[in-house]
Design an enzyme around this catalytic site. Structure first.
Site, PDB file in Angstrom:
ATOM      1  N   LEU A  44       0.766  -0.981  -0.084  1.00 39.31           N
ATOM      2  CA  LEU A  44      -0.004   0.021   0.055  1.00 39.31           C
ATOM      3  C   LEU A  44       0.778   1.239  -0.055  1.00 39.31           C
ATOM      4  CD1 LEU A  44      -3.201   0.573   1.948  1.00 39.31           C
ATOM      5  CD2 LEU A  44      -1.174   2.348   2.388  1.00 39.31           C
ATOM      6  N   ASN A  46       0.482   5.435   0.309  1.00 37.16           N
ATOM      7  CA  ASN A  46      -0.467   6.832   0.748  1.00 37.16           C
ATOM      8  C   ASN A  46       0.258   8.065   0.547  1.00 37.16           C
ATOM      9  OD1 ASN A  46       0.303   5.514   3.147  1.00 37.16           O
ATOM     10  ND2 ASN A  46      -0.946   6.776   3.995  1.00 37.16           N
ATOM     11  N   ASP A  47       0.566   8.614   1.445  1.00 40.01           N
ATOM     12  CA  ASP A  47       0.799  10.191   1.460  1.00 40.01           C
ATOM     13  C   ASP A  47       1.969  10.438   0.811  1.00 40.01           C
ATOM     14  OD1 ASP A  47      -1.315  10.193   3.215  1.00 40.01           O
ATOM     15  OD2 ASP A  47      -0.237  11.357   4.767  1.00 40.01           O
ATOM     16  N   GLN A  63       4.620   7.511   1.836  1.00 33.58           N
ATOM     17  CA  GLN A  63       4.160   6.417   2.732  1.00 33.58           C
ATOM     18  C   GLN A  63       4.056   5.048   1.941  1.00 33.58           C
ATOM     19  OE1 GLN A  63       3.101   7.417   6.488  1.00 33.58           O
ATOM     20  NE2 GLN A  63       4.922   8.326   5.729  1.00 33.58           N
ATOM     21  N   TYR A 106       5.737   8.381   9.829  1.00 30.26           N
ATOM     22  CA  TYR A 106       4.635   8.986   9.124  1.00 30.26           C
ATOM     23  C   TYR A 106       4.877  10.292   8.438  1.00 30.26           C
ATOM     24  CZ  TYR A 106       0.880   6.176  11.306  1.00 30.26           C
ATOM     25  OH  TYR A 106      -0.122   5.175  11.573  1.00 30.26           O
ATOM     26  N   SER A 107       4.065  10.932   8.023  1.00 26.89           N
ATOM     27  CA  SER A 107       4.064  12.105   6.984  1.00 26.89           C
ATOM     28  C   SER A 107       5.160  13.178   7.365  1.00 26.89           C
ATOM     29  CB  SER A 107       2.906  12.331   6.128  1.00 26.89           C
ATOM     30  OG  SER A 107       2.440  11.372   5.622  1.00 26.89           O
ATOM     31  N   ARG A 167       0.577  15.683  14.046  1.00 26.65           N
ATOM     32  CA  ARG A 167       1.335  14.911  12.849  1.00 26.65           C
ATOM     33  C   ARG A 167       1.615  15.943  11.747  1.00 26.65           C
ATOM     34  NH1 ARG A 167      -2.915  11.719  13.906  1.00 26.65           N
ATOM     35  NH2 ARG A 167      -4.694  11.465  12.557  1.00 26.65           N
ATOM     36  N   GLU A 221      -5.144  17.248   9.103  1.00 29.11           N
ATOM     37  CA  GLU A 221      -4.031  16.710   8.533  1.00 29.11           C
ATOM     38  C   GLU A 221      -3.125  17.116   7.281  1.00 29.11           C
ATOM     39  OE1 GLU A 221      -4.472  11.930   9.741  1.00 29.11           O
ATOM     40  OE2 GLU A 221      -5.501  12.677   7.722  1.00 29.11           O
TER      41      GLU A 221
END
Length: 476
Positions: A44, A46-47, A63, A106-107, A167, A221
């Site tokens: 997967l 994502n960002d 990500q 994380y991002s 975050r 976010e």
């Protein structure tokens, strides 16, 4: 192949590499793969993270959970390009192998200083009593070597009025000072935009919460700030906005604010706001400056928790094409960067109400006039198509996925509508890349990004409500 069940919070080690290579070979045979969108070689994506033009090339991080097409332990993947069309995969850039990031990297974004690229990210750290927010930094040199800061995390914990949900650091320079935006949820369950400042990118002081004159939902976010045509533009993703007839129809929204960031008074002076994109699959965009300081943006081609047909082929989601940002009539326009059009070298004119395509990877351009009450175009085959329509009486533009055989994300609806632009004529650009579609109206004054899974048979029809003229250009 035989798939392994790997615990959700497992980071990639050498012992996993042979299995990941097997997964990549399996994914390479997927019938839904794009040609000109960035997608995960397995698992997967994502960002988008750390987007930059550094050392003469574009560096895109993202990500990534490589083991399966579900959300799990997030790493930073990495790819580079000199021209935005040919990409080199650099594999994993950040592995969450330290105690302070035990639940994932994380991002965050990146900024260049003294010939080095500083990569900021949230170190995800969960406890039985909730998250403890931690912000970390790694540094990449011009040879591509990446080293985490020895004194990470550079920000540890939350301000007293904030929850542990903080975050997605976005670091920028303004008036010769460094600043960091962070998305947050307050203890009163309100979305908040936090500001920190630093002189050296390593030691950070909390300034407070920036006032935004809009509904910020229950959580913010992926905040970002970029200057476009002399204006400040904040782009962020507030969670929990109430659905409206022509706005906020996705599970989570993404907005832009045009105006001026008043750092001294900790507020944003708003001139105009809207959703960045009106499609089904668009979230967590990141703005950055490309070559020659061009304002640009890339987004996650997804939104929330979804089940997709590609899950069975062990990959999920991707990134939008790189977009160039401009202001027009006070609005933020995001339109595919001109470099990407070099990919479409097989150019064909048409004048018809029906076109038979010769591949799944193309750019079609045409105009929709106000002569008729309702004009539309459908893409696919009989009983398996999506539709773009313009209601010039009600001033509504709509994308409808309800006639696709493989329906996805039905809980969040099968149609997306937005207010039109009250134009006599609309210029339409549609980029189809197998299961990825991006639509731009009047060069990005409105846009729709979404997935569809009806084109894997290589040939399909494009039908108009009336005879139309334009061009269809196929990807190399």
């Amino acid at each position: 192949m035989r798939f392994k069940k790997i615990e959700k919070y497992t980071y990639v080690e050498e012992k996993h590499m042979q299995y990941l290579e097997e997964l990549k070979r399996f994914v390479a045979d997927s019938k839904y793969l794009p040609k000109y969108h960035i997608y995960p070689k397995c698992g997967l994506m994502n960002d988008p993270n750390g987007l930059s033009y550094f050392n003469g090339e574009y560096n895109f991080f993202y990500q990534w959970f490589p083991f399966e097409p579900n959300h799990g332990m997030k790493h930073w993947g990495h790819c580079t390009s000199k021209d935005l069309s040919t990409w080199e995969d650099k594999e994993i850039a950040l592995t969450p192998d330290m105690e302070y990031e035990k639940n994932g990297c994380y991002s965050g974004n990146s900024i260049e200083k003294d010939g080095l690229l500083y990569l900021f990210y949230t170190a995800n750290y969960k406890t039985d009593n909730g998250k403890i927010p931690k912000q970390a930094v790694a540094v990449m040199d011009k040879e591509g070597n990446i080293k985490k800061h020895i004194n990470n995390p550079v920000i540890d914990g939350a301000p007293s009025d904030m929850s542990g949900e903080i975050r997605d650091p976005f670091v920028f320079i303004k008036n010769d000072s460094y600043y960091m935006l962070l998305g947050a949820k307050s203890k009163k369950e309100k979305g908040a935009l936090l500001l920190y400042t630093s002189k050296n990118l390593l030691n950070w002081d909390y300034r407070g919460e920036i006032y935004l004159p809009i509904d910020t939902g229950y959580m913010i976010e992926c905040p970002g700030l970029i200057e476009v045509d002399g204006k400040d533009v904040i782009i962020f993703s507030p969670m929990g906005l109430k659905k409206e007839a022509l706005r906020y129809q996705n599970q989570f929204a993404t907005l832009y604010l045009v105006g001026k960031l008043d750092i001294e008074n900790m507020k944003f002076d708003l001139e105009y706001m809207d959703e960045v994109d009106n499609g089904f699959d668009f979230y967590a965009p990141q703005a950055f400056y490309g070559k020659d300081n061009k304002p640009m943006m890339v987004s996650w081609f997804g939104c929330g928790e979804q089940v997709l047909p590609s899950d069975n082929e062990m990959w999920k989601h991707g990134l939008t094409m790189p977009h160039t940002l401009k202001l027009k009539e006070g609005r933020l326009c995001n339109f595919v960067s001109e470099e990407l059009n070099d990919l479409f070298d097989d150019k064909n004119r048409f004048s018809s109400n029906t076109i038979k395509t010769k591949s799944n990877h193309y750019h079609i351009q045409f105009n929709m006039c106000k002569d008729n009450k309702n004009t539309w175009v459908i893409v696919g085959n009989d009983n398996d198509y999506w539709e773009l329509s313009f209601d010039t009486i009600k001033n509504i533009i709509q994308v409808d996925r309800s006639n696709l055989k493989l329906k996805v994300d039905t809980l969040n609806g099968l149609k997306r509508c937005t207010e039109g632009l009250n134009k006599e004529e609309y210029k339409v650009d549609i980029y189809v890349d197998n299961s990825f579609v991006e639509i731009f109206i009047n060069e990005g004054m409105k846009s729709f990004a979404f997935r569809c899974f009806n084109l894997s048979d290589k040939e399909h029809s494009i039908k108009f409500s009336h005879t139309n003229e334009g061009s269809i250009n196929y990807c190399k």
